[in-house]
Write an enzyme that holds these catalytic residues in place. Structure first.
Site, PDB file in Angstrom:
ATOM      1  N   THR A 158       0.608  -1.147   0.075  1.00  0.00           N
ATOM      2  CA  THR A 158       0.636  -0.260   0.163  1.00  0.00           C
ATOM      3  C   THR A 158       0.863   1.119   0.118  1.00  0.00           C
ATOM      4  O   THR A 158       1.951   1.621   0.643  1.00  0.00           O
ATOM      5  CB  THR A 158      -0.311  -0.405   1.210  1.00  0.00           C
ATOM      6  OG1 THR A 158      -1.800  -1.428   1.259  1.00  0.00           O
ATOM      7  CG2 THR A 158      -1.864   1.544   1.705  1.00  0.00           C
ATOM      8  N   GLY A 188      -9.653  -3.361   2.219  1.00  0.00           N
ATOM      9  CA  GLY A 188      -9.214  -3.981   3.780  1.00  0.00           C
ATOM     10  C   GLY A 188      -9.334  -2.557   4.065  1.00  0.00           C
ATOM     11  O   GLY A 188     -10.274  -1.863   3.456  1.00  0.00           O
ATOM     12  N   ASP A 189      -8.227  -1.537   4.636  1.00  0.00           N
ATOM     13  CA  ASP A 189      -8.405  -0.634   5.360  1.00  0.00           C
ATOM     14  C   ASP A 189      -8.283   0.614   5.047  1.00  0.00           C
ATOM     15  O   ASP A 189      -8.824   1.554   5.048  1.00  0.00           O
ATOM     16  CB  ASP A 189      -7.444  -0.668   7.046  1.00  0.00           C
ATOM     17  CG  ASP A 189      -5.968  -0.702   6.181  1.00  0.00           C
ATOM     18  OD1 ASP A 189      -5.579  -1.833   5.861  1.00  0.00           O
ATOM     19  OD2 ASP A 189      -5.588   0.334   6.625  1.00  0.00           O
ATOM     20  N   THR A 208      -0.491   0.751   6.300  1.00  0.00           N
ATOM     21  CA  THR A 208      -0.382  -0.028   5.255  1.00  0.00           C
ATOM     22  C   THR A 208      -0.448  -1.328   5.986  1.00  0.00           C
ATOM     23  O   THR A 208       0.881  -1.178   7.074  1.00  0.00           O
ATOM     24  CB  THR A 208       1.359   0.152   4.728  1.00  0.00           C
ATOM     25  OG1 THR A 208       1.471  -1.038   4.029  1.00  0.00           O
ATOM     26  CG2 THR A 208       1.942   0.774   5.549  1.00  0.00           C
TER      27      THR A 208
END
Length: 289
Positions: A158, A188-189, A208
């Site tokens: 990321t 994901g986040d 990340t």
């Protein structure tokens, strides 16, 4: 105008000790200098983080943008977010297909819709209507970065950028291709405001790592919350958040800047590609400790 500025970039926490990252570090160093010059000239933190994240996406050196790996169905789905700390305006896209710069589409969501997050077909339709640059041929455009290939920490490439500008405003941006071979539709986040990206009047944060764990601790927003409610410094707050991730069995890292121009980049993984600079003379580009 405070005159103080700070910036941090990351290319993900999926770095492994067995390989060198000279190309990635050289590219990040050049970007860091460019971003620092932009801030020193008085450009806004929001403009700078979007420019930095867009360049990291386009480099193909990280698991974001051009360097993203396909999911289990062989399709590249991209996530990104951006947040303006002064206004707490935010925009994000998830499972976006076929556009070169997801982070710029995320900014478009923030500025041109009443929403924060658009996903899948809706995100792609919005990007097309807004005229964002398309990927001509996904089969030839995407060149998965090394950290996006199958491995123990695959997909933790990321990218992100955080900045404090000379007007005292903070901003953050995060973008990813997610885990190599992920289930179609997995998010994901990265595009979740508060988990993978956050900016307010206290701090700007980009995360990340294995996103499921960062969502479970609301990692990015928790850095600022610890500063506000526990009186922690930026460094101690960020480190505590990463320890929380580690304690649950996750891995990864984050970059963060605060309103005073402090910068930190804790991680719980073999390495994290990162660059840090501020107006007090800090300048470093590292992958490992």
């Amino acid at each position: 105008m405070t005159g103080t500025w700070a910036i941090a970039l990351h290319g993900g926490a999926g770095a492994i000790a067995a390989r060198a990252y000279q190309q990635e570090e050289e590219h990040m160093a050049a970007l860091l200098d460019r971003g620092a010059a932009m801030l020193a000239k008085g450009m806004s933190a929001l403009d700078v983080v979007v420019a930095m994240a867009g360049a990291l996406e386009a480099s193909g050196l990280h698991v974001a943008g051009k360097g993203a790996a396909p999911n289990a169905a062989g399709v590249v789905e991209l996530d990104a977010s951006v947040m303006d700390g002064a206004t707490r305006m935010a925009g994000a896209v998830a499972a976006l297909r076929g556009f070169i710069s997801p982070v710029r589409v995320a900014r478009g969501v923030m500025e041109n819709t009443p929403h924060v997050l658009l996903v899948g077909e809706g995100a792609s339709r919005f990007a097309a209507e807004q005229g964002f640059e398309r990927v001509d041929d996904p089969k030839t455009y995407y060149v998965p970065a090394a950290s996006g290939l199958p491995g123990p920490e695959s997909g933790s490439g990321t990218i992100g950028a955080v900045a404090l500008d000379t007007s005292g405003k903070l901003a953050a941006a995060t973008s990813t291709g997610g885990l190599h071979g992920k289930m179609p539709g997995r998010v994901g986040d990265t595009p979740i405001i508060g988990a993978g990206c956050w900016a307010d009047q206290r701090a700007a944060v980009s995360c990340t790592g294995l996103g499921e764990y960062f969502m479970r601790v609301n990692a990015a927003a928790d850095v600022s919350a610890r500063i506000a409610y526990a009186g922690q410094t930026l460094e101690s707050a960020a480190a505590a958040v990463i320890e929380d991730v580690r304690g649950l069995g996750g891995y990864g890292g984050l970059i963060a800047v605060d309103a005073a121009g402090n910068v930190t980049s804790p991680f719980a993984s073999q390495g994290m590609k990162r660059g840090l600079a501020n107006s007090r003379g800090l300048r470093e580009v590292k992958t490992f400790q």
